[in-house]
Design an enzyme around this catalytic site. Structure first.
Site, PDB file in Angstrom:
ATOM      1  N   LYS A  25       0.774  -0.982   0.123  1.00 54.44           N
ATOM      2  CA  LYS A  25      -0.015   0.096   0.062  1.00 54.44           C
ATOM      3  C   LYS A  25       0.821   1.318   0.022  1.00 54.44           C
ATOM      4  O   LYS A  25       0.620   2.106  -0.730  1.00 54.44           O
ATOM      5  CB  LYS A  25      -0.740   0.105   1.131  1.00 54.44           C
ATOM      6  CG  LYS A  25      -1.469   1.317   1.463  1.00 54.44           C
ATOM      7  CD  LYS A  25      -2.391   1.160   2.842  1.00 54.44           C
ATOM      8  CE  LYS A  25      -2.838   2.594   3.155  1.00 54.44           C
ATOM      9  NZ  LYS A  25      -2.096   3.495   4.217  1.00 54.44           N
ATOM     10  N   ASN A  26       1.849   1.375   0.698  1.00 51.59           N
ATOM     11  CA  ASN A  26       2.758   2.492   1.185  1.00 51.59           C
ATOM     12  C   ASN A  26       3.412   3.036  -0.041  1.00 51.59           C
ATOM     13  O   ASN A  26       3.842   3.908  -0.476  1.00 51.59           O
ATOM     14  CB  ASN A  26       3.260   2.410   2.196  1.00 51.59           C
ATOM     15  CG  ASN A  26       2.643   2.657   3.519  1.00 51.59           C
ATOM     16  OD1 ASN A  26       1.382   3.047   3.407  1.00 51.59           O
ATOM     17  ND2 ASN A  26       3.212   2.204   4.702  1.00 51.59           N
ATOM     18  N   ARG A 100      -4.535  10.550   2.890  1.00 52.92           N
ATOM     19  CA  ARG A 100      -3.434  10.996   3.266  1.00 52.92           C
ATOM     20  C   ARG A 100      -2.267  11.255   2.248  1.00 52.92           C
ATOM     21  O   ARG A 100      -1.405  12.178   1.828  1.00 52.92           O
ATOM     22  CB  ARG A 100      -2.706  10.430   4.587  1.00 52.92           C
ATOM     23  CG  ARG A 100      -1.607  11.324   5.306  1.00 52.92           C
ATOM     24  CD  ARG A 100      -1.323  11.106   6.450  1.00 52.92           C
ATOM     25  NE  ARG A 100      -0.011  12.052   6.733  1.00 52.92           N
ATOM     26  CZ  ARG A 100      -0.145  13.269   7.142  1.00 52.92           C
ATOM     27  NH1 ARG A 100      -1.611  13.612   7.645  1.00 52.92           N
ATOM     28  NH2 ARG A 100       0.663  14.124   7.610  1.00 52.92           N
ATOM     29  N   ASP A 124      -5.601   8.209   8.950  1.00 52.07           N
ATOM     30  CA  ASP A 124      -5.715   7.332  10.116  1.00 52.07           C
ATOM     31  C   ASP A 124      -5.599   8.746  11.314  1.00 52.07           C
ATOM     32  O   ASP A 124      -5.094   9.752  11.271  1.00 52.07           O
ATOM     33  CB  ASP A 124      -4.358   6.573  10.404  1.00 52.07           C
ATOM     34  CG  ASP A 124      -4.579   5.362   9.873  1.00 52.07           C
ATOM     35  OD1 ASP A 124      -5.387   4.837   9.584  1.00 52.07           O
ATOM     36  OD2 ASP A 124      -3.471   4.644   9.406  1.00 52.07           O
ATOM     37  N   ASP A 322       4.085   0.446  11.747  1.00 52.37           N
ATOM     38  CA  ASP A 322       2.803   0.028  11.285  1.00 52.37           C
ATOM     39  C   ASP A 322       2.815  -1.745  11.816  1.00 52.37           C
ATOM     40  O   ASP A 322       1.534  -1.915  11.650  1.00 52.37           O
ATOM     41  CB  ASP A 322       3.002  -0.129  10.077  1.00 52.37           C
ATOM     42  CG  ASP A 322       2.471   1.119   9.176  1.00 52.37           C
ATOM     43  OD1 ASP A 322       2.053   2.287   9.890  1.00 52.37           O
ATOM     44  OD2 ASP A 322       2.566   1.643   8.000  1.00 52.37           O
ATOM     45  N   MET A 344       7.029   6.700  17.828  1.00 47.61           N
ATOM     46  CA  MET A 344       6.811   7.528  16.469  1.00 47.61           C
ATOM     47  C   MET A 344       5.378   8.461  16.452  1.00 47.61           C
ATOM     48  O   MET A 344       5.296   9.289  15.839  1.00 47.61           O
ATOM     49  CB  MET A 344       7.320   6.783  15.385  1.00 47.61           C
ATOM     50  CG  MET A 344       8.938   6.568  15.122  1.00 47.61           C
ATOM     51  SD  MET A 344       9.116   5.495  13.658  1.00 47.61           S
ATOM     52  CE  MET A 344       8.923   6.706  12.261  1.00 47.61           C
TER      53      MET A 344
END
Length: 437
Positions: A25-26, A100, A124, A322, A344
């Site tokens: 996804k990222n 985002r 998110d 994640d 983070m």
């Protein structure tokens, strides 16, 4: 795929079989944005068919790019005729706010057309995620921006981007991606120090090089980029999603299941396998597959001096934030204790109250730290009703529900659908009892 919905999960069943992770996804969000850097066709393969990715493809199409769906996981994007004024329209603002990843569209538009806009992005709810790294990086390359407080929009303009020396104030993956995409078409040399170096960012850089960009230092935190006048088309294939791979490792451990995760690109997983091994999960590596045998018990390792293990997140090559929620869930049924330190993001541990309601022994120390005292499978978790707060916590709750005794209800599963493709169907193929309402 529904806009919202509910999973009804009957837990306590062992699963078995093979599962193949979706495309990352990222990485996909960066690669789709980068297709705007050229007027020539870019073929993108192994795309995950998920909400966030499809929304960004729709956003690119709205800008005027020609989008050809070859199949469910392959798309050809040709950004020849871009309507750059569309970025100020209400429709663009509405669509860009919902994802985002829209933040990474700024750099390609600035590089090619000299202007861009960005509504405050969505995504998110995991604490404050600053845009400063993006804005200051683009400003250093010669872009001016102002914030329209009435419409909540950042507007960007440039007379021409110029190479510069940039010391990033934080190791931001999307911030680095934006600056890299801006720098490849800027005049002169750009040096980026303290750059993110995740595999997905390496993939973006390698794709840009195939398109004609000049980038040195790929895979390190020091990138040198010589600007070029134009980029050409190319073909690109996504890596498998490392977050899905970690999630499936956690699922196998919690449910005591025998699962093989296929085609994982093992050399790109960094600390992920080793971190789950430290939680006691046994794994066999067969070629490019990970086989997790059924385990009735697994034991958390201690530090060499006997101290309680701490797992914390860090920018790559550290352990990805994640997967912190997955590591926390795996520890619930382990033998031993672990401190989970989410450095983070400040709100990603607040889902643990649901796990405590299910019977987990967790002490939430503060917004960043939780201590998990493993149950060693002496008592199963119990099914409850809960709501998914974000993508990763949602899947963590789903894993807990699949391991629990009785039936669980998970609402707001749109959050899970944003990041995991057809997750209920793929888990049913392994024997999970899960229905979507």
């Amino acid at each position: 795929m529904t806009d919202n919905g509910t999973f009804i999960v009957e837990g306590g069943h062992k699963l078995s079989g093979n599962i193949t992770p979706q495309g990352a996804k990222n990485e996909a969000l960066q690669i789709i944005s980068a297709t705007l850097l050229t007027a020539e066709p870019v073929l993108v393969e192994n795309l995950p068919d998920i909400l966030d990715v499809n929304k960004l493809i729709d956003l690119v199409a709205g800008l005027g790019a020609k989008v050809e769906r070859i199949d469910r996981h392959t798309v050809r994007i040709t950004a020849r005729d871009i309507d750059v004024d569309y970025i100020l329209s209400e429709a663009y603002v509405r669509d860009a706010q919902r994802i985002r990843g829209s933040v990474m569209v700024i750099a390609p538009l600035l590089g090619r057309f000299g202007k861009a806009s960005l509504p405050k992005p969505g995504g998110d709810k995991i604490g404050r995620r600053r845009l400063d790294t993006h804005l200051l990086g683009l400003q250093a390359l010669g872009a001016d921006f102002h914030y329209d407080a009435d419409r909540h929009i950042y507007a960007f303009r440039t007379e021409g981007l110029q190479g510069t020396f940039l010391h990033m104030d934080e190791i931001s993956v999307t911030g680095t991606a934006n600056v890299v995409m801006a720098a490849v078409l800027a005049k002169g040399e750009t040096t980026i120090y303290n750059a993110a170096c995740e595999p997905y960012l390496q993939q973006l850089c390698k794709m840009l090089v195939r398109m004609g960009a000049k980038i040195e230092g790929i895979g390190s935190n020091l990138l040198k980029i010589q600007g070029v006048e134009r980029l050409s088309g190319t073909e690109h294939r996504m890596l498998p999603d490392m977050i899905e791979i970690g999630s499936f490792i956690g699922l196998a451990a919690m449910t005591g299941s025998d699962i093989t995760i296929k085609d994982v690109c093992l050399d790109q997983l960094g600390l992920i396998p080793r971190t789950f091994e430290r939680l006691g999960v046994k794994m066999n590596y067969v070629g490019d597959d990970i086989h997790i045998p059924a385990q009735d018990h697994y034991e958390i390792q201690t530090f060499i001096d006997g101290g309680i293990l701490t797992i914390y997140d860090a920018p790559w090559p550290g352990f990805t934030p994640d997967l912190m929620s997955i590591a926390l869930v795996v520890a619930i049924q382990a033998r031993g204790s672990v401190l989970i330190h989410q450095k983070m993001f400040e709100s990603r541990l607040f889902f643990v109250d649901k796990l405590i309601d299910m019977g987990a022994q967790i002490i939430l120390c503060d917004p960043h730290r939780a201590t998990v005292i493993g149950l060693d499978k002496r008592t199963p978790l119990r099914g409850i009703a809960m709501t998914s707060p974000d993508i990763r916590a949602g899947v963590s709750l789903l894993i807990a529900a699949l391991s629990a005794e009785g039936t669980s209800r998970i609402d707001n599963i749109q959050q899970i659908d944003r990041g995991y493709q057809d997750i209920d169907g793929r888990l049913r193929a392994l024997g999970a009892r899960i229905t979507r309402e």
